[in-house]
Design an enzyme around this catalytic site. Sequence first.
Site: not given
Length: 367
Positions: A8, A332-335
């Site tokens: 992400g 989880m900063t990606c998502v």
Amino acid sequence: EEGEEGEGNGIGFKAVTKEEQELDRIESKNLGIEHVFNKGGLWPKPFPIIKQNKLKEEKEKEKEKEKQEEEEGKKETEVLKWFEFLGQFLARSLFDNRHLDLPLSNAFLKFILSEPLSILDFSLLNSSLVSTLLKLLSISSSSSTPSPNPNSLLLDGCTIDDLYLNFTLPGHPSILLVPNGSETSVTLSNLQSYIYSILNTFLISGVEKQLISFKTGFNSVFSLNSLKGLFTVEELQLVIRGERNKKWKVEELRQWTKCDHGYSERSRTVVNLWELMEEFGREEQREFLMFVTGGVSLPVGGWRGLSPRLTIVKKETGGGKGEVDQYLPSVMTCVNYLKLPDYSSKEVLKSKLLFAMKNGGGEFHLS
């Protein structure tokens, strides 16, 4: 792979935010301060355009003068590289729909949109100087009338001669407005020329190289002219910086966040979180977004526009019920994924979340 957890925008947003912070420092490094701030937004600092004339140069030590000019040339080249990078950076961010906490002035945005600038735009950058220039312009107009009122030729009780002004840029005595400007006095007869020279240097000639470099960088990604007529200044500010200064509401958060893996929208801890987020001020909003998404602002549309949606899940601590309050939330900063322990109270939630926001935003760790 696309769609998997861990894939992400988070790392990219964190990198973008780090670059924004560095861009804030560009023109401040040589001033001994950490960041540039202007209530009216950012605008290029003028370059000196007019050099001292040859007669005066001959009176100075030539080698020392040449060395100084060489150093100034290197600084100018470095600044122009930064402006070219800024153009690339902004264009890439717009292309990727990433928002920047970069407070460009209305004047800069007008340049991007190919709109003409006016003294009103300059007043947002330096209101006190513009106020003085308008008074001087009134004095210049009065001086051209037959038999003017003597009081109309005074600035705060002083005549123009008493002010001991010369043709250098206010606040930048090394920048000459005319050849030999430091030795050329401002009088009633050349007052209008002085005023227009200041405006020209601040808005046109003194910033032309910087803006051309910015445009060169921007055009390397896509054409700056493609934005002409597409947005108003206010709309472009929103597109660049995202939605700001808007209070979050529980109903909006309930509608546009997802609860999973042990939590539902009726879970006590989730409701406490939404109520706490509704109480956040702008700085706490920034810290929360930085902690959870890696960016500092929401996209156009607010929480509705965030993709993937904010997801709140229960963080399994493995400890007893009394031990849950010892754990911090993680993300989880990606998502846009917030792992939140089932705290015993809203007060504990607030304490742990604010601590994590202030100490974990901008960090990246593998787990």
